[in-house]
Scaffold this motif. Structure first.
Motif, PDB file in Angstrom:
ATOM      1  N   GLY A 165       0.771  -1.238   0.000  1.00  0.00           N
ATOM      2  CA  GLY A 165       0.000   0.000   0.000  1.00  0.00           C
ATOM      3  C   GLY A 165       0.801   1.286   0.000  1.00  0.00           C
ATOM      4  N   GLN A 166       2.121   1.206  -0.114  1.00  0.00           N
ATOM      5  CA  GLN A 166       2.953   2.402  -0.142  1.00  0.00           C
ATOM      6  C   GLN A 166       3.071   2.957  -1.571  1.00  0.00           C
ATOM      7  OE1 GLN A 166       4.112   3.819   2.689  1.00  0.00           O
ATOM      8  NE2 GLN A 166       3.071   2.166   3.786  1.00  0.00           N
ATOM      9  N   ARG A 167       3.579   4.170  -1.689  1.00  0.00           N
ATOM     10  CA  ARG A 167       3.867   4.760  -2.985  1.00  0.00           C
ATOM     11  C   ARG A 167       5.115   4.102  -3.568  1.00  0.00           C
ATOM     12  NH1 ARG A 167       6.415  10.718  -4.119  1.00  0.00           N
ATOM     13  NH2 ARG A 167       6.320  10.641  -6.390  1.00  0.00           N
ATOM     14  N   PHE A 168       5.181   3.986  -4.916  1.00  0.00           N
ATOM     15  CA  PHE A 168       6.360   3.396  -5.552  1.00  0.00           C
ATOM     16  C   PHE A 168       6.823   4.304  -6.678  1.00  0.00           C
ATOM     17  CE2 PHE A 168       9.206   0.320  -7.378  1.00  0.00           C
ATOM     18  CZ  PHE A 168       9.558  -0.466  -6.285  1.00  0.00           C
TER      19      PHE A 168
ATOM     20  N   THR B 299       0.175   4.900  -5.014  1.00  0.00           N
ATOM     21  CA  THR B 299       0.359   5.524  -6.327  1.00  0.00           C
ATOM     22  C   THR B 299       1.706   5.075  -6.865  1.00  0.00           C
ATOM     23  OG1 THR B 299       1.448   7.492  -5.412  1.00  0.00           O
ATOM     24  CG2 THR B 299      -0.946   7.601  -5.692  1.00  0.00           C
ATOM     25  N   ILE B 300       1.915   5.309  -8.158  1.00  0.00           N
ATOM     26  CA  ILE B 300       3.206   4.993  -8.752  1.00  0.00           C
ATOM     27  C   ILE B 300       3.498   5.979  -9.876  1.00  0.00           C
ATOM     28  CG2 ILE B 300       2.128   3.244 -10.226  1.00  0.00           C
ATOM     29  CD1 ILE B 300       4.847   1.774 -10.228  1.00  0.00           C
ATOM     30  N   THR B 301       4.754   6.410  -9.965  1.00  0.00           N
ATOM     31  CA  THR B 301       5.217   7.219 -11.093  1.00  0.00           C
ATOM     32  C   THR B 301       6.311   6.445 -11.826  1.00  0.00           C
ATOM     33  OG1 THR B 301       6.778   8.365  -9.616  1.00  0.00           O
ATOM     34  CG2 THR B 301       4.665   9.442 -10.044  1.00  0.00           C
TER      35      THR B 301
ATOM     36  N   GLY C 244      -4.556   4.598  -6.273  1.00  0.00           N
ATOM     37  CA  GLY C 244      -4.678   5.938  -6.833  1.00  0.00           C
ATOM     38  C   GLY C 244      -4.360   5.948  -8.312  1.00  0.00           C
ATOM     39  N   SER C 245      -3.318   6.685  -8.686  1.00  0.00           N
ATOM     40  CA  SER C 245      -2.998   6.864 -10.099  1.00  0.00           C
ATOM     41  C   SER C 245      -1.621   6.297 -10.423  1.00  0.00           C
ATOM     42  CB  SER C 245      -3.021   8.349 -10.463  1.00  0.00           C
ATOM     43  OG  SER C 245      -1.990   9.046  -9.772  1.00  0.00           O
ATOM     44  N   ILE C 246      -1.474   5.933 -11.688  1.00  0.00           N
ATOM     45  CA  ILE C 246      -0.150   5.668 -12.241  1.00  0.00           C
ATOM     46  C   ILE C 246       0.095   6.738 -13.297  1.00  0.00           C
ATOM     47  CG2 ILE C 246      -1.083   3.976 -13.889  1.00  0.00           C
ATOM     48  CD1 ILE C 246       1.730   2.619 -13.731  1.00  0.00           C
TER      49      ILE C 246
ATOM     50  N   ALA D  85      -2.890  -2.379 -13.299  1.00  0.00           N
ATOM     51  CA  ALA D  85      -4.220  -2.256 -12.693  1.00  0.00           C
ATOM     52  C   ALA D  85      -4.231  -1.014 -11.810  1.00  0.00           C
ATOM     53  CB  ALA D  85      -4.554  -3.491 -11.865  1.00  0.00           C
ATOM     54  N   CYS D  86      -5.186  -0.102 -12.061  1.00  0.00           N
ATOM     55  CA  CYS D  86      -5.151   1.171 -11.337  1.00  0.00           C
ATOM     56  C   CYS D  86      -6.527   1.824 -11.285  1.00  0.00           C
ATOM     57  CB  CYS D  86      -4.160   2.129 -12.005  1.00  0.00           C
ATOM     58  SG  CYS D  86      -4.565   2.511 -13.724  1.00  0.00           S
ATOM     59  N   GLN D  87      -6.618   2.824 -10.438  1.00  0.00           N
ATOM     60  CA  GLN D  87      -7.809   3.664 -10.379  1.00  0.00           C
ATOM     61  C   GLN D  87      -7.794   4.698 -11.503  1.00  0.00           C
ATOM     62  OE1 GLN D  87     -10.434   3.589  -8.168  1.00  0.00           O
ATOM     63  NE2 GLN D  87     -11.400   5.239  -9.318  1.00  0.00           N
ATOM     64  N   GLN D  88      -6.623   5.285 -11.754  1.00  0.00           N
ATOM     65  CA  GLN D  88      -6.478   6.287 -12.811  1.00  0.00           C
ATOM     66  C   GLN D  88      -5.166   6.072 -13.549  1.00  0.00           C
ATOM     67  OE1 GLN D  88      -5.477  10.501 -11.897  1.00  0.00           O
ATOM     68  NE2 GLN D  88      -7.389  11.029 -12.945  1.00  0.00           N
ATOM     69  N   PHE D  89      -5.225   6.142 -14.886  1.00  0.00           N
ATOM     70  CA  PHE D  89      -4.061   5.952 -15.743  1.00  0.00           C
ATOM     71  C   PHE D  89      -3.797   7.242 -16.509  1.00  0.00           C
ATOM     72  CE2 PHE D  89      -2.212   4.989 -19.879  1.00  0.00           C
ATOM     73  CZ  PHE D  89      -1.190   4.094 -19.581  1.00  0.00           C
ATOM     74  N   ARG D  90      -2.542   7.743 -16.432  1.00  0.00           N
ATOM     75  CA  ARG D  90      -2.186   8.971 -17.133  1.00  0.00           C
ATOM     76  C   ARG D  90      -0.797   8.833 -17.764  1.00  0.00           C
ATOM     77  NH1 ARG D  90      -2.427  14.220 -13.710  1.00  0.00           N
ATOM     78  NH2 ARG D  90      -2.170  15.069 -15.827  1.00  0.00           N
ATOM     79  N   THR D  91      -0.650   9.412 -18.949  1.00  0.00           N
ATOM     80  CA  THR D  91       0.673   9.499 -19.572  1.00  0.00           C
ATOM     81  C   THR D  91       0.895  10.925 -20.075  1.00  0.00           C
ATOM     82  OG1 THR D  91       0.040   9.023 -21.878  1.00  0.00           O
ATOM     83  CG2 THR D  91       0.392   7.135 -20.409  1.00  0.00           C
ATOM     84  N   ARG D  92       2.171  11.317 -20.118  1.00  0.00           N
ATOM     85  CA  ARG D  92       2.537  12.609 -20.706  1.00  0.00           C
ATOM     86  C   ARG D  92       3.907  12.471 -21.364  1.00  0.00           C
ATOM     87  NH1 ARG D  92       2.638  17.014 -16.480  1.00  0.00           N
ATOM     88  NH2 ARG D  92       4.844  16.472 -16.280  1.00  0.00           N
TER      89      ARG D  92
END
Length: 345
Positions: free
Chosen positions: A54-57, A75-77, A93-95, A108-115
C-alpha cells in the motif's frame, strides 16, 4: 495524579509521567529506497506480495529492464524509462508515466495517465477513463494476469475487477487527422508481451497468463462488434454468484461468434430494477442482496445463446437476460444511462 508516597515520612514525591507517544511516532520508519527502482539497465527487478503493502512506488531512469510489482500500492510514477517491460499490481490511486518510450506494461489502477510518451503498449485495468497527453503511438488491451494474492490485492486497493474502462481512452492533445492511440489485437501473445519472471524469488509468486484464470475478465471493449445483436445479462448476488459469473464468462469466450463487450459491477436498488427492467419480484428482492454484475454480450443470436449458457451453468442464480432484439436495445440504453448517472454522483 503524578504523585506517590515516598518511604514512610508521609511526604509526597513528584513522579514524572512518560511523554505521550502519538500513533505516527509508533509507525515503522520506511526507507524510500525500498520503494524505488532507479538508474537500472538490463535487469530483472521485482517485489513479491507484502513488500510494498500500500505504499507509494517510484520507477525512474531504467532501460531494458523487466520489472514485476506483485503487490498493491497507493500511487506509482514511471519516469524517463526506455524499452522496459513492467507489471504493476493494483494501484489505489494513479499511475503516471512521463517521458517513457518503447514500453510494454500490464497495469491495474484507479487512474491511468501518460505525458510525453511514445510507443507504450499497455494491458490495462482502469476504474476511470485512461488519459493520454502529448503522447503518440500508444496501444491498449485488456488486463490479463493471475497470481494467488491478486484478488485480495484488488480489494485492498479498492478496485473492482469487473469495472474496467480500458478501451475508453481520453486524449487531451488530439492531432487532427491522426490517431495517437489504438487497440492491441485480441490474439496478442501475452507471454511474448510480458514474459513470466525468471528469478526463483519472483517465479515463486505463481503468476499465470491464462486468460480464463485472470482476475479481470477479458473483454472486447470498444473494438468493432462481431455481430448485429447485443444483449444484456444481469447476475444478481447470492452465495454462488461469483463462481457462476466466471462460468458464464468462460462459456461466452468459448462461443466462436460471440464476444464479451464489457462488464460492470454496481449497486442496484429495487426501484431501479422496476424502472429499467420491470417489476419482477424475484429481481427486486435479489437486488437487495448486494452488487449486481452486468455482462454485455455481442454476436449473432446472442439472446438464445446467453439463455442456454445460463441454464447450463447458473440455474441457481437470479439472472435477467434481454427478452428480444427490441428489449436488448432498450436495455442497453437504459443501462448506459444508469451507469453514467452513477459516475456523476
Amino acid at each position: 495524579m503524578g504523585c506517590c508516597f515516598s518511604g514512610g515520612d508521609g511526604k509526597l514525591a513528584e513522579q514524572e509521567e512518560p511523554a505521550p507517544q502519538f500513533s505516527w511516532e509508533k509507525r515503522e520508519k520506511l526507507d524510500i529506497k525500498d520503494f524505488t527502482f532507479a538508474d537500472k539497465k538490463g535487469e530483472e527487478l521485482g517485489k513479491v506480495p507484502g513488500k510494498i503493502n500500500g505504499q507509494r512506488f517510484i520507477i525512474k531512469n531504467c532501460e531494458d529492464c523487466t520489472i514485476y510489482l506483485f503487490d498493491h500500492m497507493a500511487t506509482i510514477t514511471v519516469d524517463d524509462c526506455t524499452n522496459c517491460r513492467i507489471f504493476v499490481g493494483p494501484n489505489k490511486g494513479s499511475i503516471f508515466l512521463r517521458n517513457c518510450k518503447s514500453m510494454k506494461c500490464v497495469i491495474a489502477c484507479q487512474q491511468f495517465r501518460t505525458r510525453d510518451c511514445r510507443g507504450v503498449d499497455t494491458l490495462l485495468h482502469c476504474d476511470s477513463k485512461p488519459i493520454i497527453e502529448s503522447s503518440i503511438k500508444m496501444k491498449f488491451g485488456c488486463f490479463q494476469y493471475y497470481y494467488p494474492e491478486l484478488y485480495d490485492q484488488f480489494k485492498a486497493a479498492g478496485l473492482k475487477a469487473f469495472n474496467n474502462t480500458w478501451s475508453s481512452i481520453h486524449d487531451y492533445t488530439p492531432v487532427p487527422g491522426e490517431d495517437n492511440w489504438s487497440l492491441l489485437p485480441e490474439d496478442l501473445n501475452v507471454e511474448e508481451f510480458l514474459p513470466l519472471p525468471a528469478s526463483d524469488e519472483l517465479a515463486s509468486v505463481g503468476a499465470s497468463l491464462d486468460p480464463e484464470k485472470s482476475v479481470v475478465p477479458l473483454t472486447h471493449g470498444t473494438r468493432r462488434p462481431v455481430g448485429d445483436l447485443s444483449c444484456l445479462v444481469l447476475v444478481f448476488r447470492n452465495e454462488h454468484s461469483d463462481e457462476r459469473i466466471r462460468a458464464i464468462i468462460r462459456e461466452i469466450h468459448n462461443c466462436s461468434d460471440c464476444v464479451l463487450l464489457k462488464t460492470r459491477q454496481t449497486k442496484l436498488d429495487p426501484q431501479d430494477v422496476t424502472r429499467m427492467f420491470g417489476g419482477i419480484p424475484a429481481h427486486k428482492e435479489a437486488a437487495k442482496k448486494g452488487l449486481v454484475t452486468s455482462l454485455e454480450v455481442n454476436g449473432s443470436d446472442t439472446i438464445s445463446k446467453c439463455n442456454t449458457i445460463v441454464q447450463q451453468v447458473a440455474m441457481d442464480c437470479v439472472v435477467y437476460i434481454s427478452e428480444d432484439k427490441e428489449a436488448a436495445s432498450r436495455d442497453h440504453d437504459n443501462w448506459l444511462n444508469f451507469l453514467d448517472s452513477q459516475m456523476t454522483m
